[in-house]
Every structure is written in C-alpha cells, then in structure tokens.
Enzyme design. Structure first.
Site, mmCIF file in Angstrom:
data_model
loop_
_atom_site.group_PDB
_atom_site.id
_atom_site.type_symbol
_atom_site.label_atom_id
_atom_site.label_comp_id
_atom_site.label_asym_id
_atom_site.label_seq_id
_atom_site.Cartn_x
_atom_site.Cartn_y
_atom_site.Cartn_z
ATOM 1 N N SER A 1 0.827 -1.218 0.000
ATOM 2 C CA SER A 1 0.000 0.000 0.000
ATOM 3 C C SER A 1 0.861 1.268 0.000
ATOM 4 C CB SER A 1 -0.977 -0.001 1.175
ATOM 5 O OG SER A 1 -0.302 0.121 2.391
ATOM 6 N N ARG B 1 23.307 -14.623 2.439
ATOM 7 C CA ARG B 1 22.549 -13.371 2.352
ATOM 8 C C ARG B 1 23.229 -12.393 1.392
ATOM 9 N NH1 ARG B 1 21.024 -10.329 7.744
ATOM 10 N NH2 ARG B 1 23.204 -9.749 7.831
ATOM 11 N N MET C 1 10.737 -7.076 4.366
ATOM 12 C CA MET C 1 10.943 -7.805 5.615
ATOM 13 C C MET C 1 12.280 -8.540 5.700
ATOM 14 S SD MET C 1 8.328 -6.731 7.017
ATOM 15 C CE MET C 1 8.187 -7.626 8.557
ATOM 16 N N LEU D 1 18.955 -6.453 5.204
ATOM 17 C CA LEU D 1 20.036 -6.353 4.221
ATOM 18 C C LEU D 1 21.376 -6.342 4.950
ATOM 19 C CD1 LEU D 1 18.360 -3.575 2.039
ATOM 20 C CD2 LEU D 1 18.692 -5.979 1.364
ATOM 21 N N ASN E 1 13.652 3.877 4.957
ATOM 22 C CA ASN E 1 12.729 2.829 5.400
ATOM 23 C C ASN E 1 11.567 3.495 6.124
ATOM 24 O OD1 ASN E 1 11.835 0.150 6.169
ATOM 25 N ND2 ASN E 1 12.606 0.592 8.226
ATOM 26 N N HIS F 1 8.793 2.873 9.037
ATOM 27 C CA HIS F 1 8.619 1.974 10.188
ATOM 28 C C HIS F 1 7.437 2.461 11.026
ATOM 29 C CE1 HIS F 1 9.743 -0.881 13.271
ATOM 30 N NE2 HIS F 1 9.550 0.084 14.157
ATOM 31 N N SER G 1 7.671 6.472 11.426
ATOM 32 C CA SER G 1 8.912 7.195 11.141
ATOM 33 C C SER G 1 9.448 6.795 9.773
ATOM 34 C CB SER G 1 9.994 6.830 12.175
ATOM 35 O OG SER G 1 9.523 6.964 13.495
ATOM 36 N N THR H 1 20.637 2.420 8.037
ATOM 37 C CA THR H 1 22.016 2.119 8.436
ATOM 38 C C THR H 1 22.048 0.635 8.819
ATOM 39 O OG1 THR H 1 21.568 2.654 10.746
ATOM 40 C CG2 THR H 1 22.378 4.461 9.348
ATOM 41 N N GLU I 1 22.239 -0.774 11.520
ATOM 42 C CA GLU I 1 21.467 -1.090 12.733
ATOM 43 C C GLU I 1 19.980 -1.135 12.391
ATOM 44 O OE1 GLU I 1 20.421 0.788 17.069
ATOM 45 O OE2 GLU I 1 21.870 1.831 15.813
ATOM 46 N N LEU I 2 19.318 -2.242 12.692
ATOM 47 C CA LEU I 2 17.907 -2.417 12.314
ATOM 48 C C LEU I 2 17.038 -1.298 12.879
ATOM 49 C CD1 LEU I 2 15.776 -4.377 11.024
ATOM 50 C CD2 LEU I 2 15.473 -5.287 13.337
ATOM 51 N N ASP I 3 16.333 -0.593 11.993
ATOM 52 C CA ASP I 3 15.437 0.517 12.363
ATOM 53 C C ASP I 3 16.161 1.571 13.209
ATOM 54 O OD1 ASP I 3 13.305 -0.791 11.058
ATOM 55 O OD2 ASP I 3 12.839 -1.948 12.865
HETATM 56 C C1 GRF Z 1 3.760 -0.648 6.898
HETATM 57 O O1 GRF Z 1 3.071 -0.610 8.096
HETATM 58 C C2 GRF Z 1 5.187 -0.227 7.114
HETATM 59 O O2 GRF Z 1 5.332 0.767 8.076
HETATM 60 C C3 GRF Z 1 5.801 -1.500 7.610
HETATM 61 O O3 GRF Z 1 5.192 -2.509 6.867
HETATM 62 C C4 GRF Z 1 3.931 -2.066 6.412
HETATM 63 C C5 GRF Z 1 3.941 -2.171 4.934
HETATM 64 O O4 GRF Z 1 2.677 -1.987 4.398
HETATM 65 N N1 GRF Z 1 7.239 -1.448 7.537
HETATM 66 P P1 GRF Z 1 2.466 -2.068 2.820
HETATM 67 O O5 GRF Z 1 3.036 -3.391 2.326
HETATM 68 O O6 GRF Z 1 3.164 -0.903 2.190
HETATM 69 O O7 GRF Z 1 0.992 -2.013 2.652
#
Ligand code: GRF
Length: 234
Positions: free
Chosen positions: A24, A76, A101, A104, A118, A120, A147, A152, A154-156
C-alpha cells in the site's frame, strides 16, 4: 540548502521500492506520482516474495518488477548482490524500503547510505523491529506514530527524517492502531520522498540536513483531516 542540481533542473528522482507484502505504500507513491504531486519515476518494484500482492499492484501500474527468492541463494550477501544488481541496472537514485521484511547486509546498506530510506510503524527510537502496535499498547503509551529514516546497518536505527503522530485511544487494539496509522504512513512517506526529490533533505556525516541545516529532531509531518479518513490506496 538549495535543491540538488537535478531537482533544480526539474529532473525526476528515479526511485526503486523494495517490498514483501501488500504494497500500500508503493500504491501511495504511485498515486502521488500520477496526481503530478511527486516528481519521481518508479523505476523498479522488487520483492523477496514472488507472490507479494505489492508486485501485482506494481505490474498493474506498469512499474517494472523483479521477484527474487531468498531460498535461491546460499548466503545473504548473494541475495543482496543479485537484488541490488537489478536496482543498479535501472539507475535508481533512491531505494525505498516499504514493508520489506528482509534484513540487508551491512555492506549493501553502507553502499546505499544516504540513498536508502525505510518506513517503520513506530515513533523511533521507540519500538524497533516487529509488532510495534502491540508494544505501544503493552507499554501503555498515549501516542503512536510512524517514522521514515535513512537506513544504516542497525535495524530501524538510522537517523530519522520525519514522523507522523497520533493519539492512542482507550478502545484501541493492535488492529485498530494499524488501520488508523496506515493512511498517515502513506502521507509521511510521500512527503519525505518529495523532500528528497526536491533535494531539500540529505544525510551528511550521519546527520539529517534539512535545507542545509542539521535537524536536531525529526520533522513532524501534519496530516490533513481528510487524508486521515481516506481509505488506504491498494
Ligand atoms: C507498513 O506498516 C510499514 O510501516 C511496515 O510494513 C507495512 C507495509 O505496508 N514497515 P504495505 O506493504 O506498504 O501495505
């Protein structure tokens, strides 16, 4: 800061979107591009999940698609190398992780530092990782949000560019929070990509600069009431 030479010349930012699911957020970028309010070309939508609905959405919008599969690669680093070969092949200037998900590798992230963001669903640095809506409720917080940050290793954990905020209601469940936050996320992501496309935001020595000035706190993006109610684009 004045806009980058490309932005000043009216050039459109070439954006690659990486996703694993619904897509989305990609839909929101496509809608803003089509409305003429976001000067970007979406040059690639790529996923680690060949069946991700977001890829079908991309195809229907005429966005070039690349479907990878982590299981095809031993390490990876090999998965990353293959994926980013596609990103480079389309001359992407900005990579947007929108519900991507896969973690990297640090080498890949460093190569794109300042050019990869990203989204989040939490008010970072609160609640990195998964299940953010549950964590907000468990902590009894009265405010939630999302956010967008530079990525970087470091995750999120990268420098936050901007956030949206919303109150938590007594009646909220994780599902209600997620549903109410999603249109705000879309508005946030489109706003930040717009700032990057205009050359108004960049990363310098680990710090976010907005119009050439170091930002001491994340920008707060206000979402018009009408957009808060609008159903999420699919
Ligand atoms: C969103 O909530 C985003 O913040 C998170 O994953 C979701 C992705 O939604 N990282 P979509 O696939 O863009 O609908």
């Amino acid at each position: 800061m004045s806009p980058s030479p490309e932005a000043a010349a009216g050039q459109r930012l070439r954006v690659a979107v990486l996703l694993s699911g619904r897509g989305s957020n990609l839909g929101a970028l496509i809608a803003a591009r089509d409305a003429g309010t976001l000067p970007i070309d979406i040059v690639l939508a790529a996923s680690d999940k060949p069946a991700a609905p977001g890829l079908a959405l991309a195809r229907s919008a005429g966005v070039p698609v690349y479907a990878s599969d982590r299981r095809r690669f031993g390490k990876r680093s090999e998965f990353d190398a293959d994926l980013f070969e596609q990103v480079r092949a389309v001359d992407a200037e900005l990579v947007v992780l929108a519900g991507f998900m896969r973690i990297l590798g640090a080498r890949t992230v460093r190569a794109w530092q300042g050019r990869m963001i990203n989204i989040h669903p939490s008010l970072l640095p609160l609640h990195p990782g998964l299940h953010t809506h549950e964590k907000v409720l468990a902590a009894g917080e009265t405010e939630h949000g999302a956010s967008v940050h530079f990525v970087t290793p470091e995750l999120d954990g990268g420098p936050v560019i901007a956030q949206v905020r919303m109150p938590v209601r007594k009646s909220d469940t994780p599902e209600r929070l997620a549903k109410r936050l999603l249109p705000l996320e879309h508005h946030l992501l489109v706003s930040v990509v717009g700032l990057l496309a205009a050359g108004r935001v960049c990363l310098e020595q680990g710090q976010v600069l907005v119009d050439g000035t170091p930002a001491t706190t994340p920008l707060v993006v206000e979402v018009p009431k009408a957009r808060r109610r609008r159903p999420a684009p699919r």
